[in-house]
Scaffold this motif. Structure first.
Motif, short mmCIF file in Angstrom:
data_model
loop_
_atom_site.label_atom_id
_atom_site.label_comp_id
_atom_site.label_asym_id
_atom_site.label_seq_id
_atom_site.Cartn_x
_atom_site.Cartn_y
_atom_site.Cartn_z
N SER A 167 -46.34 -9.46 12.66
CA SER A 167 -46.76 -8.73 11.42
C SER A 167 -48.47 -9.52 11.59
O SER A 167 -48.08 -10.88 11.84
N PHE A 168 -48.82 -9.16 10.51
CA PHE A 168 -50.38 -9.39 9.85
C PHE A 168 -49.85 -10.12 9.41
O PHE A 168 -49.17 -10.35 7.97
N GLY A 169 -51.34 -11.36 9.56
CA GLY A 169 -50.83 -12.76 8.42
C GLY A 169 -50.38 -14.07 8.88
O GLY A 169 -50.44 -14.34 8.38
N GLN A 170 -49.86 -13.50 10.04
CA GLN A 170 -48.82 -14.73 10.77
C GLN A 170 -49.33 -15.88 11.46
O GLN A 170 -48.15 -16.99 12.52
N MET A 171 -50.76 -14.78 12.05
CA MET A 171 -51.61 -16.04 12.72
C MET A 171 -52.81 -16.07 13.13
O MET A 171 -53.38 -14.60 12.12
N GLY A 172 -53.97 -17.12 12.69
CA GLY A 172 -54.84 -16.78 12.74
C GLY A 172 -55.18 -17.11 11.14
O GLY A 172 -56.63 -17.19 11.20
N LYS A 173 -54.55 -17.47 9.83
CA LYS A 173 -55.03 -17.43 8.71
C LYS A 173 -54.22 -19.13 8.58
O LYS A 173 -53.39 -19.09 8.25
N PRO A 174 -55.07 -19.84 8.83
CA PRO A 174 -54.68 -21.54 7.66
C PRO A 174 -53.46 -20.80 6.53
O PRO A 174 -52.33 -21.87 6.55
N ALA A 175 -54.07 -20.26 5.56
CA ALA A 175 -52.92 -20.85 4.58
C ALA A 175 -51.58 -20.41 4.43
O ALA A 175 -50.96 -21.02 4.49
N LEU A 176 -51.69 -18.81 5.15
CA LEU A 176 -50.40 -18.23 5.38
C LEU A 176 -49.54 -19.30 6.89
O LEU A 176 -48.66 -18.98 7.06
N ASN A 177 -50.46 -19.93 7.35
CA ASN A 177 -49.17 -21.43 8.30
C ASN A 177 -48.98 -22.04 7.73
O ASN A 177 -47.64 -22.21 7.78
#
Length: 547
Positions: free
Chosen positions: A77-87
């Motif tokens: 789903s959106f936000g689960q990879m490529g976005k450090p804060a959501l990592n």
């Protein structure tokens, strides 16, 4: 629909398309023409500027057209990879994907289809899956698949002189005409089915209580009369070249498929992707390489979790991040980065049926795989093309996965090979990639679940289509910017959008009436595989006994 009204609609759409489309133009959906009429002059001017940019890029690369590498992963789903804060929020690290995103453009409003098979068909053909008959995910033998009358991006690029290869998940059918080496790819290594068979139908997944009732060791079966109710003898992974037969790899007659086989398959596909990259980079011709990994779909815990999250899919997403890093490092090492367009994205939202134990979660958008909700069809998508696509950029323009078909064809100077006898839903988004945000040419998406049109997106609004007999004013209309989880429909939205959404639906249906859907390919399963196991032949015979 009564006959007089049907004739009226057909006449109207015939006139609409006849005015706006010449015999040599690509046929688009009705909504495209409605929007294009408002921007035609500006788009034509920009197209000339974009073509000049592409010509300059080719000149810098010795006249060679760009290579295209397309990596599509499963159920994230959106936000689960490529976005450090959501990592950090999830406890899953994706440093290589994060760095790739930093080097290129983040497509922050990428839409797909609600599940993997339809999304892949939409990319391959540039068409909504309902038009091709590839409308849902199938598990065991079905005797159907992507028809030979469909034209894939691999066929388009191959006609334009590209070398083509496919590695990994395919899942476009179990009949011969649907195999990738019969749909435009020079070389293909792929499983016939998807991860329900490959990752779930194993003793280990059954004992982990993630697949219920299929594995004989989990119940006595002493009252079972039908011994053929449970799928068995399915073909696993095969390899083939264009024009040749396929051969099954790494499973002997009578051998049980296990988690170890699944892990070896994933490792093999990663290795073969690197090998194909090295081989294709040596040729004078440009290449199109698509890698569709099976990970992070996985249902068995490792001996030792590597992620802080610890979920059995979360861990494999970290593995996949390592592997993607290896691929990009190889692109750079080979010296082809500046002339290689790389797209990395997911095919749909998470498999939320295993949300608690997989380590994946819905995050921003509600829903997941199989849903028309944003959580089912919004994914992370990143594009890198040094010197062409601005590094560190992002775009909030709406993009649909089918747009990649048309965009790749344009960038490869292969647009003339796109068929002109059917609707192509994909919009050329080259201007968005080269010129940046607010240069997209789509502000709408039609979202189907199987063959049912479930919702329509337009700008920041989304209508959940009302049931039969219900007025549009009673439909759920959501402002996605204010209500990303689609939980608070507002009458103030539906009162003014209802008529406009109805008009969009009518334009869409009128185009379908003018250009009816193609039929799904049908045939005997597993034809064209030369080393079928005896248990597979028995499965085919059982299937054909009632067809």
């Amino acid at each position: 629909m009564n006959k007089p009204f049907k004739k009226l609609l057909l006449a109207a759409v015939s006139g609409l398309i006849a005015v706006q489309v010449s015999a040599k133009d690509i046929i688009h959906d009705g909504e495209y023409y409605f929007v294009e009429a408002q921007y035609k002059d500006a788009w034509q001017k920009e197209d000339k500027q974009v073509e000049s940019k592409l010509a300059e890029i080719r000149k810098k690369n010795g006249g060679k057209r760009p290579n295209i590498l397309y990596v599509l992963i499963d159920d994230v789903s959106f936000g689960q990879m490529g976005k450090p804060a959501l990592n950090d929020v999830m406890g899953i690290k994706t440093p290589n994907i994060n760095e790739f995103a930093r080097q290129g453009m983040s497509l922050n409003r990428m839409y797909t289809e609600p599940s993997c098979t339809p999304t892949r068909a939409a990319f391959l053909t540039g068409r909504h899956p309902v038009r091709t008959g590839i409308k849902e995910v199938k598990v065991a033998l079905v005797g159907e698949g992507l028809g030979k009358n469909e034209v894939t991006i691999a066929e388009v690029l191959s006609k334009a002189g590209y070398n083509t290869a496919h590695i990994g998940k395919w899942h476009q059918g179990d009949i011969e005409e649907s195999y990738p080496h019969n749909q435009g790819f020079d070389y293909a290594a792929f499983p016939l089915h998807q991860q329900v068979q490959l990752a779930l139908m194993s003793p280990e997944s059954a004992r982990a209580n993630n697949l219920l009732g299929w594995y004989n060791g989990t119940q006595s079966n002493d009252m079972a009369l039908d011994k053929k109710f449970k799928p068995n003898g399915l073909v696993t992974g095969v390899e083939a070249k264009k024009g040749g037969k396929a051969r099954e790899i790494d499973l002997k007659a009578g051998e049980t498929w296990t988690q170890a086989h699944y892990e070896r398959m994933n490792e093999r596909y990663q290795r073969q992707t690197i090998e194909q990259l090295q081989k294709l980079a040596k040729d004078d011709e440009p290449f199109f390489l698509q890698y569709w990994p099976l990970y992070p779909l996985n249902f068995v815990h490792p001996e030792q979790a590597r992620s802080r999250n610890g979920g059995f899919m979360a861990d494999k997403l970290e593995v996949l991040d390592d592997w993607f890093g290896e691929i990009i490092a190889e692109v750079d090492r080979l010296g082809i980065a500046d002339n290689t367009l790389v797209v990395f994205m997911a095919d749909n939202g998470l498999m939320y049926h295993y949300e608690g134990t997989s380590g994946m979660s819905q995050l921003i958008y509600r829903g997941g795989k199989t849903d028309h909700l944003e959580g089912g069809v919004r994914v992370d998508a990143y594009v890198r093309w040094p010197g062409a696509v601005e590094g560190g950029s992002s775009a909030a323009d709406i993009v649909h996965v089918s747009d990649l078909f048309t965009t790749f064809a344009n960038i490869a100077q292969a647009e003339k090979y796109i068929p002109r006898d059917r609707v192509i839903d994909g919009i050329d988004q080259t201007a968005l990639l080269l010129n940046g945000e607010k240069r997209g040419r789509r502000d709408w998406v039609y979202i189907y679940e199987n063959e049912v049109l479930k919702s329509i997106v337009k700008q920041e609004w989304k209508m959940h289509l009302p049931g039969p007999g219900m007025p549009a004013a009673a439909a759920g209309v959501y402002n996605i910017l204010r209500d990303p989880r689609e939980q608070h429909k507002q009458i103030g939205h539906s009162l003014w959008t209802g008529a406009s959404f109805q008009d969009m639906a009518k334009r869409h249906m009128m185009a379908i009436m003018k250009n009816p859907h193609n039929k799904l390919g049908k045939g005997k399963p597993y034809v064209g595989i030369e080393n079928l196991r005896p248990e597979t032949q028995e499965t085919i015979d059982t299937f054909m006994s009632w067809h």
